[in-house]
Motif scaffolding. Structure first.
Motif, PDB file in Angstrom:
ATOM      1  N   PRO A  66       0.819  -1.216   0.000  1.00  0.00           N
ATOM      2  CA  PRO A  66       0.000   0.000   0.000  1.00  0.00           C
ATOM      3  C   PRO A  66       0.857   1.271   0.000  1.00  0.00           C
ATOM      4  CG  PRO A  66      -0.330  -1.286   2.021  1.00  0.00           C
ATOM      5  CD  PRO A  66       0.807  -1.893   1.314  1.00  0.00           C
ATOM      6  N   LEU A  68       0.343   3.912   1.667  1.00  0.00           N
ATOM      7  CA  LEU A  68       0.494   4.415   3.022  1.00  0.00           C
ATOM      8  C   LEU A  68       1.768   3.873   3.661  1.00  0.00           C
ATOM      9  CD1 LEU A  68      -0.917   6.075   5.261  1.00  0.00           C
ATOM     10  CD2 LEU A  68      -1.832   3.938   6.120  1.00  0.00           C
ATOM     11  N   VAL A  69       1.968   2.574   3.526  1.00  0.00           N
ATOM     12  CA  VAL A  69       3.160   1.960   4.115  1.00  0.00           C
ATOM     13  C   VAL A  69       4.412   2.481   3.411  1.00  0.00           C
ATOM     14  CG1 VAL A  69       4.340  -0.237   4.506  1.00  0.00           C
ATOM     15  CG2 VAL A  69       1.879  -0.086   4.797  1.00  0.00           C
ATOM     16  N   SER A 161      -4.987  11.092  -1.152  1.00  0.00           N
ATOM     17  CA  SER A 161      -5.741  11.231   0.098  1.00  0.00           C
ATOM     18  C   SER A 161      -4.993  10.643   1.292  1.00  0.00           C
ATOM     19  CB  SER A 161      -7.116  10.572  -0.031  1.00  0.00           C
ATOM     20  OG  SER A 161      -6.975   9.231  -0.458  1.00  0.00           O
ATOM     21  N   MET A 172      -7.904  16.374   3.014  1.00  0.00           N
ATOM     22  CA  MET A 172      -8.282  15.440   4.076  1.00  0.00           C
ATOM     23  C   MET A 172      -7.945  16.039   5.436  1.00  0.00           C
ATOM     24  SD  MET A 172      -9.386  12.785   2.402  1.00  0.00           S
ATOM     25  CE  MET A 172      -9.593  11.717   3.776  1.00  0.00           C
ATOM     26  N   LYS A 176     -10.344  17.131   8.504  1.00  0.00           N
ATOM     27  CA  LYS A 176     -10.146  16.549   9.820  1.00  0.00           C
ATOM     28  C   LYS A 176      -9.977  17.636  10.878  1.00  0.00           C
ATOM     29  CE  LYS A 176      -7.368  12.772  11.652  1.00  0.00           C
ATOM     30  NZ  LYS A 176      -6.020  12.272  11.498  1.00  0.00           N
TER      31      LYS A 176
ATOM     32  N   LEU B  71     -10.650   6.661   1.546  1.00  0.00           N
ATOM     33  CA  LEU B  71     -10.399   7.271   2.849  1.00  0.00           C
ATOM     34  C   LEU B  71     -11.481   8.302   3.183  1.00  0.00           C
ATOM     35  CD1 LEU B  71      -8.557   7.361   5.265  1.00  0.00           C
ATOM     36  CD2 LEU B  71      -7.177   9.077   4.113  1.00  0.00           C
ATOM     37  N   SER B 165      -4.878  -0.812   4.919  1.00  0.00           N
ATOM     38  CA  SER B 165      -3.852  -0.075   5.665  1.00  0.00           C
ATOM     39  C   SER B 165      -4.380   1.293   6.098  1.00  0.00           C
ATOM     40  CB  SER B 165      -2.607   0.105   4.799  1.00  0.00           C
ATOM     41  OG  SER B 165      -2.940   0.776   3.611  1.00  0.00           O
ATOM     42  N   LEU B 166      -5.404   1.774   5.407  1.00  0.00           N
ATOM     43  CA  LEU B 166      -5.924   3.104   5.734  1.00  0.00           C
ATOM     44  C   LEU B 166      -6.648   3.156   7.069  1.00  0.00           C
ATOM     45  CD1 LEU B 166      -7.454   4.219   2.327  1.00  0.00           C
ATOM     46  CD2 LEU B 166      -5.248   4.818   3.277  1.00  0.00           C
ATOM     47  N   VAL B 168      -5.896   2.546   9.874  1.00  0.00           N
ATOM     48  CA  VAL B 168      -5.138   3.105  10.997  1.00  0.00           C
ATOM     49  C   VAL B 168      -5.504   4.573  11.180  1.00  0.00           C
ATOM     50  CG1 VAL B 168      -3.184   3.695   9.514  1.00  0.00           C
ATOM     51  CG2 VAL B 168      -2.845   3.428  11.945  1.00  0.00           C
ATOM     52  N   LEU B 169      -5.895   5.215  10.067  1.00  0.00           N
ATOM     53  CA  LEU B 169      -6.191   6.637  10.140  1.00  0.00           C
ATOM     54  C   LEU B 169      -7.553   6.926  10.763  1.00  0.00           C
ATOM     55  CD1 LEU B 169      -4.774   7.629   6.643  1.00  0.00           C
ATOM     56  CD2 LEU B 169      -3.655   7.818   8.848  1.00  0.00           C
TER      57      LEU B 169
END
Lengths: 221, 225, 252
Positions: A66, A68-69, A161, A172, A176, B71, B165-166, B168-169
């Motif tokens: 991913p 993100l990782v 995102s 995003m 938040k 997300l 994996s998202l 976690v957010l």
């Protein structure tokens, strides 16, 4: 649902600024991905020994993990061994790393779609392999690859995102923050969705138009 | 200090906790894939209808997931829906709901594509042989439709696993979160743990997703010849 | 056509015991042939006899497993052969014209001269336009291939090959994909080339064309050259049984 319109209007500049950042990152990431994709696909097409295995390994590694990782590793992990890049750099590198492999696949299918007889025709007027790729194969491959290339662009823009998690001030994070600080959940989320619609829908239409134009140039209909 | 930092995995139950996080990630992924597939098949079948309104809703559903990042959907359900309906949902449950919906939307498209690509003359020749509708589906249509669906489904499953994996957010203690916790607790003993932990998480995702993509490629090659 | 014996002209290509396999099957089983400057050789034979394959060996599109091809004293079967250079001198026209669809007619023609031979643009353009005029297609120079008929595309393909100033032209069944009405216009171009003294090797099914354009007929069957003769002799009194059988097929 009662919406606080005043709040929405006040927040617009924040979202606008964040959208530009997202678009900028997406654009740079896509551009570099296209370059990586072009080079890697030619390496695979010409079956260059040594480089071919590296490219194949690169594709598998980036496609099966991913984003993100990948960016967490770049932003939190690498500094621990002395490589410290800014969040923007990590974002662009991450997007390019992931995007490059998707673009490689897209270019590759286009290159392989060009018929053997076109290649022979080019060879018979004395073109070298590289000239063949540049003048005969790539232009024809482009129209075949374009839909995938376009879909990848949109994909990368959506993937931005996750970049909020490495402190990129994108939409995003704006949403938040507004939720966390002002509890204006509905307003923040609506603006968030609208932001993405505004960024992606025009791009999607532009790509469709481009596909149609390229197809017309090739086939006249 | 890098050499000893890799030992962060031997410390205490760190590696075990990573695997637990992996389990949560997998749990979310597989439940969603399972529910999403069932729902998706229903949606896919419904797209063969001639009712314009049903087709329109289906199309809208799919496009919403295609344009809006996942997300954002997680945020919408985690922050928005919970506030609007005044209920308290855990990140895990929100994740399962959102992933199931996403899976259903994509799966619906895969099913529709598979059904549409079936050669029509198969149906005609089946009927000519005297098969009734049920037998037609069972012996001719379903096996072929399944064959066309499998690569897309595996591809979707792989994408869903990566996207988990998202979570976690939105506060779920998944693989990435556990990794972050390990890094935090090892701050003094293994200050460079972050490098190794994220590298390990990268490898773990690869170990799960790569075999899946290879299986998909092999099946595609086998069935296309 | 008056048969002038051109076998005293300089030898351009000599083929010795040419062998080619496809997987494990022998396609060409030891061909021997010599081509002299200004000669037009027409290769005839039943389907599958290997005539197209043989032609493609001459400009390196097919790999050879045995024998030699000697072009102007250079051995082309040598591993270090720079085929790019050879192909500038041995031009080829294909059955399916294979013009580049994304380029205009004039760009198709100029690609080789400008990018491979690095010639001056105005000089190459002048030659291209001259040739286009001779085949009657100068007014189409800015069109795209998709706007042309099959016969027009094939004539452009011939011009494209000619603009490289080759010493030898190879024609591989160039009228086989054309509607009958368009065959004539292409064959006329080739006939004119022959009159001007271009050295050519032609693979074709068009029998009367073969009779009028050829200096020598090369008859192939099952990967071997069975007979080489003067066209008049070949069509009225073939020497071998196979040739007789082949020609019988074409007489209704």
């Amino acid at each position: 649902m009662n919406l606080n319109w005043a709040f929405i209007v006040e927040s617009l500049p924040l979202y606008k600024k964040a959208m530009w950042l997202t678009l900028k990152l997406g654009f740079l990431g896509t551009a570099i991905s296209l370059l990586i994709g072009l080079i890697c696909s030619i390496v695979l097409y010409l079956k260059i020994k040594g480089l071919k295995s590296i490219v194949l390994a690169y594709i598998e590694l980036s496609r099966n993990t991913p984003l993100l990782v990948q960016v967490f590793f770049l932003y939190f992990g690498l500094p621990k061994v002395g490589i410290k890049w800014s969040e923007t750099a990590c974002a662009i590198i991450g997007l390019s790393f992931l995007g490059g492999s998707y673009m490689t696949e897209a270019f590759r299918s286009g290159l392989e779609a060009v018929s053997r007889s076109q290649i022979e025709s080019g060879l018979s007027i004395g073109l070298s392999r590289l000239q063949l790729i540049r003048y005969v194969i790539l232009p024809q491959a482009f129209s075949v690859s374009l839909p995938s290339l376009g879909a990848n662009c949109i994909f990368l823009l959506k993937e931005t995102s996750v970049l909020g998690a490495i402190s990129i001030l994108d939409v995003m994070n704006v949403a938040k923050d507004l939720i966390g600080m002002y509890y204006k959940t509905n307003e923040a989320l609506i603006l968030l969705v609208v932001s993405y619609l505004l960024m992606i829908l025009p791009l999607s239409f532009l790509l469709s138009w481009l596909e149609r134009k390229v197809r017309y140039a090739e086939f006249g209909n | 200090m890098q050499n000893s930092a890799i030992n962060v995995f031997l410390e205490g139950k760190n590696f075990l906790r990573l695997l637990e996080g992996l389990l949560i990630t997998s749990k979310i992924a597989f439940i969603s894939i399972f529910l999403g597939t069932i729902l998706g098949i229903l949606i896919g079948l419904s797209r063969t209808t001639k009712l314009k309104i049903v087709l329109f809703i289906n199309r809208l559903f799919l496009e919403l997931f295609r344009i809006v990042p996942l997300l954002v959907w997680l945020y919408i359900f985690y922050f928005g829906v919970t506030t609007a309906l005044n209920i308290d949902l855990s990140g895990e449950i929100v994740s399962i709901i959102v992933f199931t919906l996403w899976g259903a939307a994509e799966m619906g498209d895969i099913v529709r594509g598979a059904l549409q690509s079936l050669p029509k003359h198969q149906i005609e020749s089946g009927k000519a042989l005297g098969l009734n509708t049920l037998e037609l589906y069972r012996y001719i249509l379903v096996p072929q439709a399944v064959r066309r669906m499998v690569p897309g489904t595996i591809n979707l499953a792989t994408r869903m696993i990566k996207t988990t994996s998202l979570v976690v957010l939105i506060g779920v203690t998944d693989l990435v979160k556990v990794g972050q916790q390990i890094i935090e607790t090892s701050r003094f003993q293994y200050p460079t743990a972050a490098f190794w932990v994220y590298a390990m998480i990268f490898i773990l995702y690869f170990i799960i997703c790569y075999p899946l993509s290879q299986i998909s490629k092999k099946l595609e090659r086998k069935w296309n010849s | 056509m008056i048969t002038i014996n051109k076998t005293n002209n300089p030898l351009l290509i000599e083929v010795k015991e040419l062998k080619k396999n496809f997987d494990d099957k022998e396609i060409l089983k030891g061909l021997n042939l010599s081509l002299h400057k200004g000669e037009v050789l027409v290769i005839l034979g039943p389907s599958g006899c290997g005539k197209s394959t043989f032609l493609r060996c001459l400009n390196g599109l097919e790999k050879i497993q045995g024998g030699q091809i000697i072009f102007k004293t250079k051995n082309l079967t040598d591993k270090n052969t720079n085929w790019q250079e050879v192909r500038e001198q041995i031009g080829m026209v294909f059955q399916n014209y294979e013009l580049f669809p994304h380029m205009t007619v004039i760009d198709n023609i100029l690609l080789g001269p400008l990018k491979v031979q690095k010639r001056d643009r105005s000089e190459a353009l002048a030659q291209a336009e001259h040739l286009l005029e001779r085949v009657g297609l100068l007014d189409r120079k800015n069109d795209y291939p998709r706007q042309l008929s099959g016969g027009q595309k094939q004539r452009i393909a011939i011009v494209r090959a000619l603009c490289m100033n080759p010493e030898v032209m190879l024609f591989d069944e160039v009228t086989a994909s054309l509607d009958p009405e368009m065959v004539r216009e292409v064959l006329d171009v080739i006939l004119n080339l022959a009159k001007e003294g271009m050295t050519m090797v032609i693979v074709t099914h068009e029998m009367s064309f073969a009779k009028s354009v050829a200096d020598r007929i090369v008859f192939m069957d099952e990967g071997r050259i069975c007979e080489i003769s003067d066209p008049k002799e070949f069509f009225t009194n073939p020497k071998t049984e196979r040739a007789k059988h082949f020609l019988n097929i074409f007489q209704y």
